[in-house]
Motif scaffolding. Structure first.
Motif, mmCIF file in Angstrom:
data_model
loop_
_atom_site.group_PDB
_atom_site.id
_atom_site.type_symbol
_atom_site.label_atom_id
_atom_site.label_comp_id
_atom_site.label_asym_id
_atom_site.label_seq_id
_atom_site.Cartn_x
_atom_site.Cartn_y
_atom_site.Cartn_z
ATOM 1 N N TYR A 1 42.151 14.591 46.302
ATOM 2 C CA TYR A 1 42.788 15.806 46.854
ATOM 3 C C TYR A 1 42.025 17.096 46.660
ATOM 4 O O TYR A 1 41.527 17.228 45.493
ATOM 5 N N HIS B 1 43.249 5.934 54.101
ATOM 6 C CA HIS B 1 44.144 7.220 53.893
ATOM 7 C C HIS B 1 45.273 7.173 54.969
ATOM 8 O O HIS B 1 45.235 6.862 56.121
ATOM 9 N N GLN C 1 43.260 15.910 51.812
ATOM 10 C CA GLN C 1 42.580 14.463 51.446
ATOM 11 C C GLN C 1 41.172 14.771 51.686
ATOM 12 O O GLN C 1 40.576 15.279 52.568
ATOM 13 N N MET D 1 46.169 7.940 49.527
ATOM 14 C CA MET D 1 45.036 7.355 49.880
ATOM 15 C C MET D 1 44.985 5.959 48.739
ATOM 16 O O MET D 1 45.278 5.879 47.428
#
Length: 154
Positions: A115, A8, A122, A13
């Motif tokens: 998300y 990430h 995240q 990501m």
């Protein structure tokens, strides 16, 4: 061998996994159990899946269940439990519930990435279906990585 990795950064990501699976064949004949390791291997097993809500799921551990590849069960779980509006926060429990409601529970691990409902934070989870555990990972440091499989990154 299996490995999963989730990386990430502020911009996004990434989930990645290998594509190799080895299947074991167990035969029970009366009081005798014969386990044949590595009876079949393939380099085309899906271990990372996209969900309709934008989340990603990767898996390692048991590659088959009830004599069938685990991939089909994962695809069915995604089709039946994850809608475009399903919050990522609900996916770990959905995975645990789906696989524990089956006739047999696999010893399988998952990484879920996506998300938050507000699309700002995240979220990265590590899940073990058999142990019914889910751990939210810290994503506050850019460039962080989480891995699973035959190795472990923290």
């Amino acid at each position: 061998m299996s490995f999963l990795i989730a990386v990430h950064v502020n911009e996004g990501m990434v989930l990645a996994s290998d594509r190799r699976s080895t299947y074991t064949n167990t035969i029970v004949n009366g009081n005798e159990t014969i386990v044949r390791m590595g009876v079949h291997s393939t380099d085309s097993t899906c271990k990372t899946f996209a969900c309709p809500n934008g989340a990603g799921i990767s898996t390692c551990g048991d590659a088959s269940l009830l004599g069938k590849p685990l991939t089909g069960f994962i695809q069915e779980m995604i089709r039946t439990t994850i809608l475009p509006e399903t919050p990522v926060e609900e996916i770990p429990q959905s995975i645990i519930s789906y696989f524990n409601d089956l006739e047999e529970t696999p010893d399988t691990n998952f990484i879920v990435a996506g998300y938050s409902k507000d699309k700002v934070s995240q979220l990265l989870y590590r899940i073990n279906v058999k142990e019914k555990t889910m751990e939210l990972q810290d994503t506050s440091a850019q460039g962080g990585a989480v891995g699973w499989g035959d190795f472990y990154l923290d």
